[in-house]
Design a protein around this motif. Structure first.
Motif, PDB file in Angstrom:
ATOM      1  N   ILE A 128       0.798  -1.156  -0.012  1.00 32.30           N
ATOM      2  CA  ILE A 128       0.067   0.070  -0.083  1.00 32.30           C
ATOM      3  C   ILE A 128       0.836   1.344   0.028  1.00 32.30           C
ATOM      4  CG2 ILE A 128      -1.613   1.390   1.366  1.00 32.30           C
ATOM      5  CD1 ILE A 128      -2.815  -1.424   2.200  1.00 32.30           C
ATOM      6  N   SER A 129       1.887   1.305   0.852  1.00 30.94           N
ATOM      7  CA  SER A 129       2.613   2.447   1.037  1.00 30.94           C
ATOM      8  C   SER A 129       3.498   2.646  -0.416  1.00 30.94           C
ATOM      9  CB  SER A 129       3.792   2.454   2.117  1.00 30.94           C
ATOM     10  OG  SER A 129       4.522   1.284   2.276  1.00 30.94           O
ATOM     11  N   LYS A 130       3.809   1.534  -0.818  1.00 33.94           N
ATOM     12  CA  LYS A 130       4.566   1.756  -2.305  1.00 33.94           C
ATOM     13  C   LYS A 130       3.686   2.433  -3.473  1.00 33.94           C
ATOM     14  CE  LYS A 130       7.979  -2.299  -1.686  1.00 33.94           C
ATOM     15  NZ  LYS A 130       8.174  -3.374  -2.040  1.00 33.94           N
ATOM     16  N   VAL A 131       2.302   1.804  -3.435  1.00 31.10           N
ATOM     17  CA  VAL A 131       1.442   2.286  -4.387  1.00 31.10           C
ATOM     18  C   VAL A 131       1.307   3.799  -4.222  1.00 31.10           C
ATOM     19  CG1 VAL A 131      -1.061   2.219  -5.086  1.00 31.10           C
ATOM     20  CG2 VAL A 131       0.303   0.174  -4.787  1.00 31.10           C
ATOM     21  N   ILE A 132       1.118   4.365  -2.855  1.00 30.02           N
ATOM     22  CA  ILE A 132       0.748   5.662  -2.789  1.00 30.02           C
ATOM     23  C   ILE A 132       1.798   6.524  -2.978  1.00 30.02           C
ATOM     24  CG2 ILE A 132       0.060   7.367  -1.021  1.00 30.02           C
ATOM     25  CD1 ILE A 132      -1.750   5.157   0.122  1.00 30.02           C
ATOM     26  N   SER A 133       3.250   5.991  -2.620  1.00 27.46           N
ATOM     27  CA  SER A 133       4.401   6.507  -2.946  1.00 27.46           C
ATOM     28  C   SER A 133       4.756   6.844  -4.164  1.00 27.46           C
ATOM     29  CB  SER A 133       5.452   5.966  -2.175  1.00 27.46           C
ATOM     30  OG  SER A 133       6.708   6.658  -2.409  1.00 27.46           O
ATOM     31  N   THR A 134       4.731   5.905  -5.135  1.00 27.53           N
ATOM     32  CA  THR A 134       4.674   6.009  -6.486  1.00 27.53           C
ATOM     33  C   THR A 134       3.871   6.912  -7.101  1.00 27.53           C
ATOM     34  OG1 THR A 134       5.317   3.512  -6.504  1.00 27.53           O
ATOM     35  CG2 THR A 134       4.441   4.401  -8.491  1.00 27.53           C
ATOM     36  N   ASN A 135       2.464   6.884  -6.694  1.00 24.26           N
ATOM     37  CA  ASN A 135       1.640   8.242  -7.261  1.00 24.26           C
ATOM     38  C   ASN A 135       1.539   9.314  -6.294  1.00 24.26           C
ATOM     39  OD1 ASN A 135       0.374   6.447  -9.541  1.00 24.26           O
ATOM     40  ND2 ASN A 135       0.218   4.996  -7.780  1.00 24.26           N
ATOM     41  N   SER A 136       2.665   9.711  -5.592  1.00 18.49           N
ATOM     42  CA  SER A 136       2.598  10.724  -4.904  1.00 18.49           C
ATOM     43  C   SER A 136       4.071  11.295  -4.852  1.00 18.49           C
ATOM     44  CB  SER A 136       1.987  10.965  -3.544  1.00 18.49           C
ATOM     45  OG  SER A 136       3.024   9.986  -2.705  1.00 18.49           O
TER      46      SER A 136
END
Length: 190
Positions: free
Chosen positions: A136-144
């Motif tokens: 989850i943190s990788k997904v949000i980080s990749t898109n922020s």
């Protein structure tokens, strides 16, 4: 040339997703998109207001939306919480209505009162929680514009973001009131 999805909606379908994230709601979403893609649609606007839900279903929806040969825009028009944020991140363009919010929190596991868990069972659950939190943190980080470690801190602190904060962290492209044009085809998943 960047296309404005509101103006170029000839082949755009709007999907209003107002449900908890679970296997059934994600299957409904994927089925609706598949049907429209089979009819030649290659642009989707996903309007989301969701309390979140099942991590596995949410990650599946994200991977699906990122992997299809279509242009996906997402728009938070209420509250996008928990794993709903992961689905929201699938948009190439991401918008939020002025009075919307985002809730980022840690991953949980539910134990029933009749659970009989041994040490290895608990270790397995803990490892799954850690992997889910990392994904989850990788997904949000990749898109922020934040690092995964910053997102994990947000998760542990149970962080609620308003649209201005979401813009500042790069989670959304822009704050926008307009959801779609009056000629848009709308599919509702609720």
């Amino acid at each position: 040339m960047k296309m404005n999805s509101v103006e170029n909606n000839d082949r755009e379908v709007v999907i209003r997703f107002m449900r908890a994230v679970d296997q059934n709601s994600v299957i409904s979403l994927i089925t609706a998109i598949d049907k429209e893609m089979n009819n030649g649609v290659d642009r989707f606007k996903l309007l989301i207001s969701s309390p979140g839900g099942d991590v596995t279903a949410g990650l599946s929806a994200y991977n699906y939306l990122k992997g299809i040969p279509a242009y996906v825009t997402t728009h938070n028009f209420g509250s996008v919480d928990s794993i709903g944020i992961v689905i929201f991140c699938a948009g190439r363009e991401r918008y939020a209505s002025p009075q919307s919010r985002f809730l980022i929190h840690d991953v949980r596991s539910v134990f029933s009162s009749t659970s009989n868990l041994g040490e290895k069972d608990i270790e397995e659950r803990l490892k799954s929680l850690k992997v889910d939190m990392e994904n989850i943190s990788k997904v949000i980080s990749t898109n922020s514009n934040l690092e995964a470690s910053q997102i994990q801190e947000f998760m542990l602190e149970r962080t609620t973001l308003n649209p201005d904060e979401a813009v500042n962290m790069g989670l959304i492209t822009e704050i926008r009131s307009e959801l779609y044009s009056k000629r848009s085809k709308i599919i509702s998943i609720h």
